[in-house]
Design an enzyme around this catalytic site. Sequence first.
Site, short mmCIF file in Angstrom:
data_model
loop_
_atom_site.label_atom_id
_atom_site.label_comp_id
_atom_site.label_asym_id
_atom_site.label_seq_id
_atom_site.Cartn_x
_atom_site.Cartn_y
_atom_site.Cartn_z
N ASP A 66 0.82 -1.21 0.00
CA ASP A 66 0.00 0.00 0.00
C ASP A 66 0.86 1.26 0.00
O ASP A 66 2.08 1.21 0.17
CB ASP A 66 -0.95 0.00 1.21
N ASP A 132 -7.64 -3.18 14.33
CA ASP A 132 -9.02 -3.43 13.88
C ASP A 132 -9.08 -4.61 12.90
O ASP A 132 -10.13 -4.88 12.32
CB ASP A 132 -9.61 -2.17 13.23
N HIS A 134 -7.26 -4.89 10.12
CA HIS A 134 -6.96 -4.59 8.71
C HIS A 134 -5.66 -5.25 8.27
O HIS A 134 -4.74 -5.47 9.07
CB HIS A 134 -6.96 -3.07 8.44
N GLU A 139 -9.72 -2.06 5.47
CA GLU A 139 -10.37 -1.87 6.76
C GLU A 139 -11.56 -2.82 6.89
O GLU A 139 -12.03 -3.37 5.88
CB GLU A 139 -10.86 -0.42 6.86
P1 PGA Z 1 2.28 -1.78 12.79
O1 PGA Z 1 1.16 -1.69 11.68
O2 PGA Z 1 3.25 -2.79 12.32
O3 PGA Z 1 2.89 -0.40 12.86
O4 PGA Z 1 1.60 -2.19 14.06
C1 PGA Z 1 0.56 -2.85 11.22
C2 PGA Z 1 -0.60 -2.52 10.33
O5 PGA Z 1 -1.31 -1.52 10.61
O6 PGA Z 1 -0.83 -3.24 9.37
#
Ligand code: PGA
Length: 239
Positions: A66, A132, A134, A139
């Site tokens: 992304d 959450d 995702h 999302e």
């Molecule tokens: P993080 O993000 O590794 O900073 O916890 C993971 C994500 O949001 O996919």
Amino acid sequence: MKVYVASEKEIAKMAAQRYVQLINTKPNAIIGGATGSTPIPLYKELAKQCKAGNVSFKNVKSFNLDEYVGLDGNHNQSYRYFMNKQLFNHIDIDINNTFVPSGIDTKNPSRYDDMIKAAGGVDLQLLGIGVDGHIGFNEPGTKFDSLTHVVKLEQNTREVNSRFFKSINDVPTHAVTMGIKTVMNARSIILIATGKNKAKIVKEFIEGPVTTKCPASILQLHPFVEVYLDEEAASLLKK
Ligand code: PGA
């Protein structure tokens, strides 16, 4: 789905071994990259393995999950910048073989899927997971058959990510992300989660129902997924 639990350092080493095995078997493998705090120990380990001569990324291609809409690759919070800084600058990959979905025609984002397909498809996709559920910027509520698309970021995700920006107002409102189907098309997937704040969602995506309410739960249906957890992230799982 195979689940491994060890220290953060140890899981980075274990996951790195998967890359070493894959690339030594298939030197022109296609890997899928992820950003965030979680993959940094793995990227350090990959750089170490590459410097030690245990693996070469010379013929590897990389497609990232992304990118924020509106941040170019020189912006220090763009995912292109992150990937260069955390991984690509430290391994022998040809930078022309590294792709993030930026500069993608936002009216026709699934062109990114066409690019991935034309390259041969992702052999090993790396994922983190949001609190959450995702994956990428998919999302809760995202359709399981989604291809690469533009998303409006949830307030919660923008708040979580605002720690990297001066203020929440600087966090972009939209991103381009591989879709859930794009992710599921990968031949194998590694998901890494670390820390106590991931424990609840880790339990949910591994032990709960497959539902779009928890996008990562779809991974239960993929034939080759490895989940690497530290003890804290694994703390609510059934033994
Ligand atoms: P993080 O993000 O590794 O900073 O916890 C993971 C994500 O949001 O996919």
